[in-house]
Design a protein around this motif. Structure first.
Motif, PDB file in Angstrom:
ATOM      1  N   UNK A 202       0.900  -0.943  -0.111  1.00 38.63           N
ATOM      2  CA  UNK A 202      -0.140   0.217   0.035  1.00 38.63           C
ATOM      3  C   UNK A 202       1.092   1.036   0.081  1.00 38.63           C
ATOM      4  N   UNK A 203       1.053   2.299  -0.991  1.00 40.45           N
ATOM      5  CA  UNK A 203       1.969   3.121  -1.287  1.00 40.45           C
ATOM      6  C   UNK A 203       1.237   4.164  -2.026  1.00 40.45           C
ATOM      7  N   UNK A 204       0.885   5.427  -1.536  1.00 41.27           N
ATOM      8  CA  UNK A 204       0.219   6.556  -2.169  1.00 41.27           C
ATOM      9  C   UNK A 204       0.907   7.562  -2.750  1.00 41.27           C
ATOM     10  N   UNK A 205       2.246   6.736  -2.664  1.00 39.18           N
ATOM     11  CA  UNK A 205       3.288   8.179  -3.142  1.00 39.18           C
ATOM     12  C   UNK A 205       3.653   9.425  -3.240  1.00 39.18           C
ATOM     13  N   UNK A 206       3.698  10.551  -4.610  1.00 37.58           N
ATOM     14  CA  UNK A 206       3.722  11.436  -4.740  1.00 37.58           C
ATOM     15  C   UNK A 206       4.852  12.009  -3.924  1.00 37.58           C
ATOM     16  N   UNK A 211       3.000  12.508   0.667  1.00 40.62           N
ATOM     17  CA  UNK A 211       1.370  11.518   0.972  1.00 40.62           C
ATOM     18  C   UNK A 211       1.423  10.662   1.420  1.00 40.62           C
ATOM     19  N   UNK A 212       2.301   9.950   1.063  1.00 43.69           N
ATOM     20  CA  UNK A 212       2.194   8.521   1.483  1.00 43.69           C
ATOM     21  C   UNK A 212       2.504   7.948   3.253  1.00 43.69           C
ATOM     22  N   UNK A 213       3.141   9.155   4.017  1.00 43.43           N
ATOM     23  CA  UNK A 213       3.674   9.619   4.666  1.00 43.43           C
ATOM     24  C   UNK A 213       2.305   9.927   5.543  1.00 43.43           C
ATOM     25  N   UNK A 214       1.790  10.920   5.342  1.00 45.95           N
ATOM     26  CA  UNK A 214       0.058  11.184   5.029  1.00 45.95           C
ATOM     27  C   UNK A 214      -1.592  10.213   4.625  1.00 45.95           C
ATOM     28  N   UNK A 215      -0.683   9.858   3.769  1.00 49.31           N
ATOM     29  CA  UNK A 215      -2.235   9.036   3.705  1.00 49.31           C
ATOM     30  C   UNK A 215      -2.482   7.214   3.969  1.00 49.31           C
ATOM     31  N   UNK A 216      -1.570   7.193   4.428  1.00 50.51           N
ATOM     32  CA  UNK A 216      -1.399   5.584   5.591  1.00 50.51           C
ATOM     33  C   UNK A 216      -2.364   5.774   6.579  1.00 50.51           C
ATOM     34  N   UNK A 217      -1.030   6.810   7.136  1.00 50.48           N
ATOM     35  CA  UNK A 217      -1.826   7.189   8.880  1.00 50.48           C
ATOM     36  C   UNK A 217      -3.218   7.385   8.651  1.00 50.48           C
ATOM     37  N   UNK A 218      -4.756   8.682   7.461  1.00 55.00           N
ATOM     38  CA  UNK A 218      -5.971   8.296   7.615  1.00 55.00           C
ATOM     39  C   UNK A 218      -6.358   7.333   7.136  1.00 55.00           C
ATOM     40  N   UNK A 312      -4.198  15.543  -1.034  1.00 58.26           N
ATOM     41  CA  UNK A 312      -4.267  15.153  -1.945  1.00 58.26           C
ATOM     42  C   UNK A 312      -3.929  13.182  -1.921  1.00 58.26           C
ATOM     43  N   UNK A 313      -2.988  13.772  -0.379  1.00 59.64           N
ATOM     44  CA  UNK A 313      -3.287  12.354   0.611  1.00 59.64           C
ATOM     45  C   UNK A 313      -4.567  11.952   1.093  1.00 59.64           C
ATOM     46  N   UNK A 314      -5.011  12.510   0.787  1.00 59.13           N
ATOM     47  CA  UNK A 314      -6.909  11.684   1.158  1.00 59.13           C
ATOM     48  C   UNK A 314      -7.865  11.781  -0.224  1.00 59.13           C
ATOM     49  N   UNK A 315      -7.523  12.382  -1.253  1.00 58.49           N
ATOM     50  CA  UNK A 315      -7.888  12.089  -2.248  1.00 58.49           C
ATOM     51  C   UNK A 315      -7.585  10.915  -2.501  1.00 58.49           C
ATOM     52  N   UNK A 316      -5.651  10.546  -2.580  1.00 61.61           N
ATOM     53  CA  UNK A 316      -5.602   9.479  -3.843  1.00 61.61           C
ATOM     54  C   UNK A 316      -5.712   8.260  -2.491  1.00 61.61           C
ATOM     55  N   UNK A 317      -5.683   8.724  -1.154  1.00 65.60           N
ATOM     56  CA  UNK A 317      -5.784   7.261  -0.183  1.00 65.60           C
ATOM     57  C   UNK A 317      -7.368   6.633  -0.233  1.00 65.60           C
ATOM     58  N   UNK A 318      -8.483   7.408  -0.711  1.00 66.99           N
ATOM     59  CA  UNK A 318     -10.074   7.339  -1.024  1.00 66.99           C
ATOM     60  C   UNK A 318     -10.155   6.386  -2.056  1.00 66.99           C
ATOM     61  N   UNK A 319      -9.156   7.236  -3.984  1.00 69.60           N
ATOM     62  CA  UNK A 319      -9.332   6.730  -4.762  1.00 69.60           C
ATOM     63  C   UNK A 319      -8.744   5.096  -4.801  1.00 69.60           C
TER      64      UNK A 319
END
Length: 429
Positions: A202-206, A211-218, A312-319
């Motif tokens: 699971x990697x949100x990259x960018x 974005x990955x560091x923020x997206x995973x906790x979200x 953007x992190x939340x956007x990628x995570x939800x997508x």
């Protein structure tokens, strides 16, 4: 019970091949119920008079055409390798060797270097939006085994080849290479049950991995909310509220600055009218106006820019979150990973992908953007202000085919922002 039997079941399938020279290769696959990991033991018997020095190669194919390429703009799909505790992904176009490339040896060499990896490999394979196929060597003393991986792309097929060097086999000896294959969902709850750094799939990259560091906790927080309230639509709304509360002071500062700008708008319009034929004098007078009333035209933007990585992190995570796949919200919204459609029409609608219907959430989102735009004063010229009013239409068209879970987040975000803006304007008016 039947469920207990399924959880405890285990089956083994063995394939065997003998070469004319006397080498015997056996592939033993062990399948376990309720597990997405397949154990693969490769046994090699050297029944010849010579020494065997060779390597095992496991290939993972992935289909990558123009449609997949288009999707990959929002969430990467393609070959991935976890090398030396670092996530690596490679765009297939960057490693495809075309006929044009073959005329330039240096170009071919460059692409070959991009497609080759050596070191401690935890896994290598192909990732899609929601699922992943990977080969994993057996971990040695809790760390990844040393190996190499080579990627290739041709005829819409990406191939990830994992190479594992075998120990030397003398005549009459046998050896075994133990591998594991993962074929399953990119789900936090699933992946944490396995080793080999598998959750790193699971990697949100960018943005240098921000974005990955923020997206995973979200994603973790959203799943924790779901454990209490088992509805991912509600979880998205509550997560949006939580983020808004964290950034409430920044938002207040931004809207306070916008409110100050609104107060000087009449004076600014007078200056624009008075010096409409002298742009330089107009700009000088406007800057003087900012200084006199202690207004910073960038004051409303800077706090919002700080929040952009979160958005953007939340956007990628939800997508990409597989948790939203086939997850219902309420009423006609039965899949938060798919666009919302009320009713289904048997005729096509411009800019809309199938199925065709009324995109209720998307239209509500567009309306919320429009209301928010009307509430927000602009320091730009009238032409720029009119252009900004087109943005709600543009956003509606862009989001018309996006997952309903993502659109739901945008609606919640806009409503909360308007509420905070209205409260701030009343307080500091």
């Amino acid at each position: 019970s039947a469920e207990t039997i399924l959880d405890q079941g285990e089956k083994t399938i063995e394939f065997s091949w003998a070469s004319p020279q006397g080498h015997v290769v056996k592939k033993i696959f062990t399948f376990k119920a309720a597990s997405y990991v397949i154990n693969c033991d490769i046994v090699i018997e050297n029944n010849t008079a010579g020494t065997l020095n060779d390597a095992i190669v496991i290939s993972i194919p992935g289909f990558y055409d123009e449609e997949v390429k288009a999707r990959s703009r929002f969430a990467f799909e393609g070959p991935v390798v976890y090398l030396n505790d670092e996530f690596k992904n490679v765009k297939p176009d960057d490693i495809e060797i075309t006929e044009k490339d073959r005329k330039k040896p240096e170009k071919v060499q460059e692409k070959l270097e991009k497609s080759s990896f050596s070191g401690h490999i935890s896994w290598a394979g192909y990732t899609e939006r929601y699922f992943m196929t990977a080969v994993m060597p057996k971990e040695e003393n809790g760390s990844a085994a040393v190996g190499s991986a080579k990627l290739s792309f041709a005829n819409d097929i990406v191939t990830t080849r994992y190479l594992h060097k075998m120990d030397r086999l003398d005549p009459g000896k046998s050896g075994v290479v133990q591998l594991r294959l993962f074929m399953g969902p990119k789900s936090q709850k699933v992946l944490r049950n396995y080793g080999n750094n598998l959750p790193e799939i699971i990697n949100f990259g960018g943005w240098f991995n921000i974005l990955d560091l923020i997206g995973k906790p979200l994603l973790t927080i959203m799943n924790l909310i779901y454990d209490v309230i088992p509805n991912y639509g509600v979880a998205i709304i509550l997560l949006t509220i939580l983020i808004k509360l964290v950034f409430w002071p920044l938002g207040t500062k931004s809207y306070k600055s916008m409110n100050q700008m609104k107060k000087v708008q009449p004076l600014m319009m007078e200056i624009r009218e008075k010096y409409k034929d002298d742009k330089q004098r107009m700009n000088q007078e406007i800057m003087g106006l900012y200084k006199t009333y202690k207004v910073n035209p960038a004051g409303g933007c800077l706090p919002l820019l700080v929040q952009m990585p979160i958005f953007f992190a939340l956007y990628r995570m939800l997508y990409q979150a597989i948790e939203l796949r086939h997850a219902p919200f309420f009423g006609w919204i039965s899949d938060l990973s798919a666009p919302d459609r009320l009713f289904e029409f048997d005729f096509s609608i411009p800019m809309m992908q199938e199925p065709y219907g009324i995109p209720v959430l998307t239209l509500l989102m567009g309306a919320s953007f429009l209301l928010q735009q009307k509430m927000t004063p602009t320091a730009g010229d009238p032409t720029q202000a009119k252009m900004m009013m087109i943005m709600p239409v543009v956003m509606t068209v862009i989001f018309i085919n996006f997952p309903s879970g993502l659109v739901l987040y945008m609606i919640a975000q806009n409503l909360l922002s308007m509420g905070q803006q209205y409260y701030t304007q009343k307080k500091f008016s």
